[in-house]
Scaffold this motif. Structure first.
Motif, PDB file in Angstrom:
ATOM      1  N   GLY A  46       0.823  -1.208   0.000  1.00  0.00           N
ATOM      2  CA  GLY A  46       0.000   0.000   0.000  1.00  0.00           C
ATOM      3  C   GLY A  46       0.851   1.249   0.000  1.00  0.00           C
ATOM      4  O   GLY A  46       1.780   1.395  -0.791  1.00  0.00           O
ATOM      5  N   THR A  47       0.569   2.147   0.916  1.00  0.00           N
ATOM      6  CA  THR A  47       1.273   3.433   1.002  1.00  0.00           C
ATOM      7  C   THR A  47       2.509   3.375   1.889  1.00  0.00           C
ATOM      8  O   THR A  47       3.090   4.410   2.197  1.00  0.00           O
ATOM      9  CB  THR A  47       0.317   4.512   1.526  1.00  0.00           C
ATOM     10  N   GLY A  48       2.909   2.165   2.302  1.00  0.00           N
ATOM     11  CA  GLY A  48       4.161   2.002   3.035  1.00  0.00           C
ATOM     12  C   GLY A  48       4.084   2.132   4.535  1.00  0.00           C
ATOM     13  O   GLY A  48       5.120   2.242   5.196  1.00  0.00           O
ATOM     14  N   PHE A  49       2.895   2.081   5.108  1.00  0.00           N
ATOM     15  CA  PHE A  49       2.735   2.264   6.554  1.00  0.00           C
ATOM     16  C   PHE A  49       3.606   1.296   7.350  1.00  0.00           C
ATOM     17  O   PHE A  49       4.416   1.710   8.174  1.00  0.00           O
ATOM     18  CB  PHE A  49       1.256   2.094   6.927  1.00  0.00           C
ATOM     19  N   TYR A  50       3.474  -0.002   7.110  1.00  0.00           N
ATOM     20  CA  TYR A  50       4.287  -0.992   7.824  1.00  0.00           C
ATOM     21  C   TYR A  50       5.665  -1.150   7.190  1.00  0.00           C
ATOM     22  O   TYR A  50       6.621  -1.525   7.876  1.00  0.00           O
ATOM     23  CB  TYR A  50       3.563  -2.342   7.890  1.00  0.00           C
ATOM     24  N   THR A  51       5.802  -0.836   5.924  1.00  0.00           N
ATOM     25  CA  THR A  51       7.106  -0.880   5.264  1.00  0.00           C
ATOM     26  C   THR A  51       8.078   0.035   6.005  1.00  0.00           C
ATOM     27  O   THR A  51       9.215  -0.349   6.289  1.00  0.00           O
ATOM     28  CB  THR A  51       6.984  -0.422   3.791  1.00  0.00           C
ATOM     29  N   ASP A  52       7.622   1.230   6.317  1.00  0.00           N
ATOM     30  CA  ASP A  52       8.469   2.192   7.025  1.00  0.00           C
ATOM     31  C   ASP A  52       8.904   1.676   8.389  1.00  0.00           C
ATOM     32  O   ASP A  52       9.992   2.005   8.865  1.00  0.00           O
ATOM     33  CB  ASP A  52       7.734   3.519   7.206  1.00  0.00           C
ATOM     34  N   ASP A  53       8.070   0.854   9.031  1.00  0.00           N
ATOM     35  CA  ASP A  53       8.407   0.319  10.351  1.00  0.00           C
ATOM     36  C   ASP A  53       9.512  -0.727  10.285  1.00  0.00           C
ATOM     37  O   ASP A  53      10.312  -0.862  11.209  1.00  0.00           O
ATOM     38  CB  ASP A  53       7.174  -0.312  11.010  1.00  0.00           C
ATOM     39  N   VAL A  54       9.549  -1.489   9.204  1.00  0.00           N
ATOM     40  CA  VAL A  54      10.517  -2.580   9.073  1.00  0.00           C
ATOM     41  C   VAL A  54      11.804  -2.121   8.387  1.00  0.00           C
ATOM     42  O   VAL A  54      12.895  -2.618   8.694  1.00  0.00           O
ATOM     43  CB  VAL A  54       9.878  -3.772   8.322  1.00  0.00           C
ATOM     44  N   ALA A  55      11.725  -1.164   7.487  1.00  0.00           N
ATOM     45  CA  ALA A  55      12.865  -0.743   6.660  1.00  0.00           C
ATOM     46  C   ALA A  55      14.144  -0.440   7.443  1.00  0.00           C
ATOM     47  O   ALA A  55      15.225  -0.836   6.995  1.00  0.00           O
ATOM     48  CB  ALA A  55      12.472   0.458   5.797  1.00  0.00           C
TER      49      ALA A  55
END
Length: 186
Positions: A46-55
């Motif tokens: 999606g818009t990276g909500f959880y992506t930003d948490d893991v990156a």
């Protein structure tokens, strides 16, 4: 089972911190157990909500989404250096065999839960590679998330992963969601 993708016109809702009541950052990280050398995919980013948490905790994180408009929204917010945007279906990932150490999906399993998608995950994950799935449960009341008739239950997910060559290491049904952590068999 009905299939749908999240409505891009409602994409701003994907950045609502209220989502953490279903899957917290800390909870996701403890299930995923990332290390700095990991190459990971966020399935249905999606818009990276959880992506930003893991990156910040991995070498490379592929933000995989079927809708290029979701990537456009993510770019508008700012994409971390370690994140690469990938437009693809989970059933047809553009990665080499064994290229990933891990993958995760937060509230998107119901959008890709097919034998083909899970076989593709088994292909792109290295032996022992892990998949963390947090999704809306068919046993939930449907007040949040997709309609109940578009959801799967924990038993289905565990069986589907087993059929694709994964061993479940953690599985729990919660009030509105379920969690499955599975490792690819060697």
């Amino acid at each position: 089972m009905g299939f749908h993708t999240f409505d891009v016109d409602r994409a701003d809702a994907l950045n609502d911190p209220g989502r953490y009541r279903f899957c917290s950052r800390e909870g996701l990280l403890s299930l995923l157990e990332p290390v700095p050398t990991d190459v990971v995919a966020d399935l249905g980013s999606g818009t990276g909500f959880y992506t930003d948490d893991v990156a910040p905790f991995v070498k490379t994180l592929y933000a995989v989404d079927l809708q290029p408009e979701m990537h456009d929204r993510y770019r508008d917010r700012g994409v971390p250096e370690s994140v690469e945007l990938v437009t693809a279906e989970v059933a047809d990932l553009p990665f080499d065999d064994g290229a990933l150490d891990a993958a995760f999906s937060t509230m998107t399993y119901h959008e890709f839960a097919t034998d083909e998608s899970l076989a593709e995950l088994a292909r792109v994950l290295g032996p022992g590679g892990r998949v963390v799935t947090v999704d809306w449960s068919a046993r939930g009341d449907g007040a949040d998330g997709p309609p109940v008739d578009e959801r799967y239950d924990l038993g289905h997910a565990v069986s589907a992963f087993a059929d694709a060559g994964f061993a479940t290491t953690h599985a729990v049904e919660r009030r509105e969601t379920f969690v499955v952590v599975a490792r690819r068999e060697p």
